[in-house]
Scaffold this active site. Structure first.
Site, PDB file in Angstrom:
ATOM      1  N   HIS A 268      79.404  -1.113  84.608  1.00 24.38           N
ATOM      2  CA  HIS A 268      79.473  -1.073  86.086  1.00 24.38           C
ATOM      3  C   HIS A 268      79.393   0.401  86.492  1.00 24.38           C
ATOM      4  CE1 HIS A 268      80.358  -2.249  90.083  1.00 24.38           C
ATOM      5  NE2 HIS A 268      81.602  -2.692  89.986  1.00 24.38           N
ATOM      6  N   HIS A 307      69.851  -5.209  86.189  1.00 21.81           N
ATOM      7  CA  HIS A 307      70.863  -5.511  87.191  1.00 21.81           C
ATOM      8  C   HIS A 307      71.012  -7.014  87.294  1.00 21.81           C
ATOM      9  CE1 HIS A 307      73.113  -5.345  90.936  1.00 21.81           C
ATOM     10  NE2 HIS A 307      73.342  -4.086  90.641  1.00 21.81           N
ATOM     11  N   ASP A 363      72.164   3.854  89.017  1.00 25.02           N
ATOM     12  CA  ASP A 363      72.769   4.829  88.122  1.00 25.02           C
ATOM     13  C   ASP A 363      71.760   5.649  87.328  1.00 25.02           C
ATOM     14  OD1 ASP A 363      75.422   4.313  88.722  1.00 25.02           O
ATOM     15  OD2 ASP A 363      75.406   2.510  87.492  1.00 25.02           O
TER      16      ASP A 363
HETATM   17  N1  CMC Z   1      68.467  -2.475  78.305  1.00 22.91           N
HETATM   18  C1  CMC Z   1      67.853  -3.357  77.500  1.00 22.91           C
HETATM   19  N2  CMC Z   1      67.852  -4.677  77.670  1.00 22.91           N
HETATM   20  C2  CMC Z   1      68.520  -5.145  78.744  1.00 22.91           C
HETATM   21  C3  CMC Z   1      69.187  -4.278  79.650  1.00 22.91           C
HETATM   22  C4  CMC Z   1      69.141  -2.903  79.387  1.00 22.91           C
HETATM   23  N3  CMC Z   1      69.738  -2.037  80.205  1.00 22.91           N
HETATM   24  N4  CMC Z   1      69.760  -5.003  80.617  1.00 22.91           N
HETATM   25  C5  CMC Z   1      69.477  -6.295  80.344  1.00 22.91           C
HETATM   26  N5  CMC Z   1      68.716  -6.368  79.208  1.00 22.91           N
HETATM   27  C6  CMC Z   1      68.166  -7.576  78.602  1.00 22.91           C
HETATM   28  C7  CMC Z   1      69.269  -8.395  77.936  1.00 22.91           C
HETATM   29  O1  CMC Z   1      69.436  -8.024  76.586  1.00 22.91           O
HETATM   30  C8  CMC Z   1      68.721  -9.793  78.085  1.00 22.91           C
HETATM   31  O2  CMC Z   1      67.706  -9.980  77.115  1.00 22.91           O
HETATM   32  P1  CMC Z   1      67.513 -11.410  76.399  1.00 22.91           P
HETATM   33  O3  CMC Z   1      67.098 -12.330  77.495  1.00 22.91           O
HETATM   34  O4  CMC Z   1      66.482 -11.173  75.370  1.00 22.91           O
HETATM   35  O5  CMC Z   1      68.844 -11.772  75.807  1.00 22.91           O
HETATM   36  C9  CMC Z   1      68.027  -9.778  79.442  1.00 22.91           C
HETATM   37  O6  CMC Z   1      67.655  -8.409  79.637  1.00 22.91           O
HETATM   38  C10 CMC Z   1      68.920 -10.239  80.604  1.00 22.91           C
HETATM   39  O7  CMC Z   1      70.068  -9.408  80.646  1.00 22.91           O
HETATM   40  P2  CMC Z   1      71.556  -9.906  80.892  1.00 22.91           P
HETATM   41  O8  CMC Z   1      72.470  -9.150  79.959  1.00 22.91           O
HETATM   42  O9  CMC Z   1      71.608 -11.392  80.867  1.00 22.91           O
HETATM   43  O10 CMC Z   1      71.769  -9.411  82.368  1.00 22.91           O
HETATM   44  P3  CMC Z   1      73.144  -9.353  83.139  1.00 22.91           P
HETATM   45  O11 CMC Z   1      72.853  -9.724  84.530  1.00 22.91           O
HETATM   46  O12 CMC Z   1      74.221 -10.106  82.437  1.00 22.91           O
HETATM   47  O13 CMC Z   1      73.551  -7.791  83.025  1.00 22.91           O
HETATM   48  C11 CMC Z   1      73.712  -5.502  83.498  1.00 22.91           C
HETATM   49  C12 CMC Z   1      73.323  -6.874  84.032  1.00 22.91           C
HETATM   50  C13 CMC Z   1      73.610  -4.454  84.615  1.00 22.91           C
HETATM   51  C14 CMC Z   1      75.189  -5.534  83.000  1.00 22.91           C
HETATM   52  C15 CMC Z   1      72.765  -5.129  82.326  1.00 22.91           C
HETATM   53  O14 CMC Z   1      71.422  -5.066  82.813  1.00 22.91           O
HETATM   54  C16 CMC Z   1      73.145  -3.829  81.638  1.00 22.91           C
HETATM   55  O15 CMC Z   1      74.006  -3.836  80.759  1.00 22.91           O
HETATM   56  N6  CMC Z   1      72.526  -2.655  82.048  1.00 22.91           N
HETATM   57  C17 CMC Z   1      72.887  -1.389  81.505  1.00 22.91           C
HETATM   58  C18 CMC Z   1      74.142  -0.880  82.189  1.00 22.91           C
HETATM   59  C19 CMC Z   1      73.862  -0.415  83.600  1.00 22.91           C
HETATM   60  O16 CMC Z   1      72.924   0.311  83.872  1.00 22.91           O
HETATM   61  N7  CMC Z   1      74.768  -0.816  84.519  1.00 22.91           N
HETATM   62  C20 CMC Z   1      74.705  -0.380  85.906  1.00 22.91           C
HETATM   63  C21 CMC Z   1      74.443  -1.496  86.840  1.00 22.91           C
HETATM   64  S1  CMC Z   1      74.038  -0.905  88.485  1.00 22.91           S
HETATM   65  C22 CMC Z   1      75.486  -0.267  89.082  1.00 22.91           C
HETATM   66  C23 CMC Z   1      76.482  -1.308  89.389  1.00 22.91           C
HETATM   67  O17 CMC Z   1      76.229  -2.086  90.336  1.00 22.91           O
HETATM   68  O18 CMC Z   1      77.513  -1.313  88.730  1.00 22.91           O
END
Ligand code: CMC
Length: 422
Positions: A268, A307, A363
């Site tokens: 986050h 996201h 971010d």
């Molecule tokens: N790098 C590589 N792969 C990713 C990433 C990433 N940053 N984010 C998602 N994926 C992949 C994930 O592995 C999954 O792949 P598969 O379908 O093969 O299993 C697919 O994309 C869907 O991702 P998810 O984990 O189901 O997505 P989510 O909605 O649960 O997670 C998130 C959202 C923001 C936690 C995640 O994208 C992430 O961990 N990003 C990196 C951390 C980050 O930048 N966070 C800041 C968010 S913006 C500020 C805020 O609002 O807090």
């Protein structure tokens, strides 16, 4: 078109008509669906609220597919260009932009609540010199509840307003004190003649209480825009924590400490700190293909990408990219920007990212600006928390006054051992 959903339970052959309202069905309407008389009734299973609306809200609108973000109906781009953070905070909290006199009263009230009790310095002093500033912020926000026992009067509108002034006014002071403590530098008191962002810069960077420091106007304006972009983001992890804690009728200082704790995590508000770590580790454009391969092998995440809601370019990232150019005119170019731009280019043309609709989020570029402005990377989540306070408070108050809300208490699917005896 009838606004109902007809559900047939194949276990019993029974059919149910369920009302659809505002594009949703009420989970409680499923409870009537039972396989037998003794059955508890059907529940929904949604571990991370991926398809569950936990509230009705009128604060922030996001269309993740189209990359749209609006506060109270106003596009984020217009607010970032034409308004300052305190006007936007007022809008987020009150639903309308302030009139001239409302704005003057609001600025006056926030400005005159920026001081903290002298005892706050004592427990700030109790932290280790290398304590993470976000940990100090979480601790001191929670501790403020002990200074303001009147904050428990959560159903008194006047008291709520007072706590809102206090929290929005004092969070930059706590944040700057946390930074000064980690540097072993004397705390700098707030200056009532400076704007919200400029005052924060002054409390951060004034070399000593005896020295005059003029915050750079371009940098103060850039920080103010970043504050606007971070003011609210509907039902994110920390807003959900704020509402959930608030639903037990805890005071807003305790709830805000919980929200800040939720923001602390690297998925986050901690992501901007991780982005800088990642870009520094990458070090050169040549290393990008290797990193992308690791991401695709599932060995690491590309921090600052992806996201839960945006499946398009995060509109905040687009604005931040522009702000970065203005900041670099004053500070000089941050070389990490070149790595970030090259990384973005490679990622946006790669099938792995295209298929999963992974775009840069807020971010990805914010940390590069903060670093150019000489903020240490452990202050980045704190810089997110300062403006998010207005959003947390708006979400808290909306939840509190919503007659459909109750104490947040999810259900579970119990899969553990059945009754057994020693
Ligand atoms: N790098 C590589 N792969 C990713 C990433 C990433 N940053 N984010 C998602 N994926 C992949 C994930 O592995 C999954 O792949 P598969 O379908 O093969 O299993 C697919 O994309 C869907 O991702 P998810 O984990 O189901 O997505 P989510 O909605 O649960 O997670 C998130 C959202 C923001 C936690 C995640 O994208 C992430 O961990 N990003 C990196 C951390 C980050 O930048 N966070 C800041 C968010 S913006 C500020 C805020 O609002 O807090």
């Amino acid at each position: 078109m009838t606004d109902t959903l007809t559900v047939r339970d194949d276990r019993t052959g029974k059919e149910y008509k369920i009302q659809i309202q505002d594009g949703a069905v009420k989970a409680m309407d499923l409870r009537q669906i039972k396989a037998s008389e003794k059955d508890f009734g059907l529940m929904t299973y949604d571990p991370a609220f991926q398809n569950t609306a936990s509230c009705k809200s009128r604060i922030t609108f996001i269309d993740g597919d189209a990359g749209i973000l609006r506060y109270r109906g106003y596009p984020i781009e217009e607010l970032a260009e034409k308004k300052n953070y305190l006007e936007v905070a007022y809008l987020v909290l009150h639903g309308e932009l302030p009139t001239k006199s409302e704005y003057e009263d609001w600025v006056h009230s926030v400005t005159y609540h920026t001081m903290v009790h002298e005892n706050v310095k004592k427990f700030m002093d109790g932290f280790h010199h290398d304590a993470h500033p976000m940990g100090m912020l979480v601790g001191t926000l929670g501790a403020l509840s002990t200074f303001y026992p009147d904050a428990k009067n959560i159903f008194d509108a006047e008291s709520r307003n007072l706590q809102i002034y206090r929290l929005i006014a004092k969070i930059p002071t706590l944040a700057a004190f946390a930074y000064r403590h980690s540097r072993g530098m004397p705390y700098i008191h707030p200056s009532n003649d400076l704007g919200y962002a400029a005052n924060f810069l002054s409390m951060m960077y004034t070399p000593s209480p005896t020295t005059k420091y003029e915050p750079n106007e371009t940098l103060a304006k850039a920080l103010d825009v970043l504050f606007i972009l971070h003011a609210d983001h509907e039902q994110n992890c920390s807003a959900n924590a704020m509402r959930s804690i608030g639903s037990s009728h805890a005071d807003p200082f305790s709830a805000a400490a919980g929200a800040a704790a939720a923001l602390y995590g690297p998925l986050h508000g901690g992501a901007n700190e991780e982005v800088i770590r990642m870009l520094t580790e990458i070090g050169s454009v040549e290393k990008i293909p290797e990193v992308i391969a690791q991401v695709k092998d599932g060995k690491r995440l590309l921090m600052g990408f992806g996201h839960r809601v945006y499946k398009n370019y995060d509109p905040r990232a687009r604005i931040i990219k522009k702000v970065a150019e203005e900041v670099f005119q004053v500070t000089g170019r941050n070389r990490l920007l070149d790595i970030a731009l090259a990384l973005e280019k490679v990622a946006l043309s790669d099938d792995y990212f295209i298929k999963r609709k992974l775009y840069p989020n807020v971010d990805f570029y914010s940390g590069i600006i903060y670093q150019a402005m000489k903020f240490p990377s452990d202050m980045f989540p704190v810089l997110f928390a300062i403006p998010r306070m207005s959003g947390w408070l708006a979400q808290w108050q909306e939840g509190l006054l919503d007659p459909e809300q109750k104490i947040a208490r999810p259900r579970q699917l119990y899969l553990g051992s059945p009754e057994r005896h020693i």
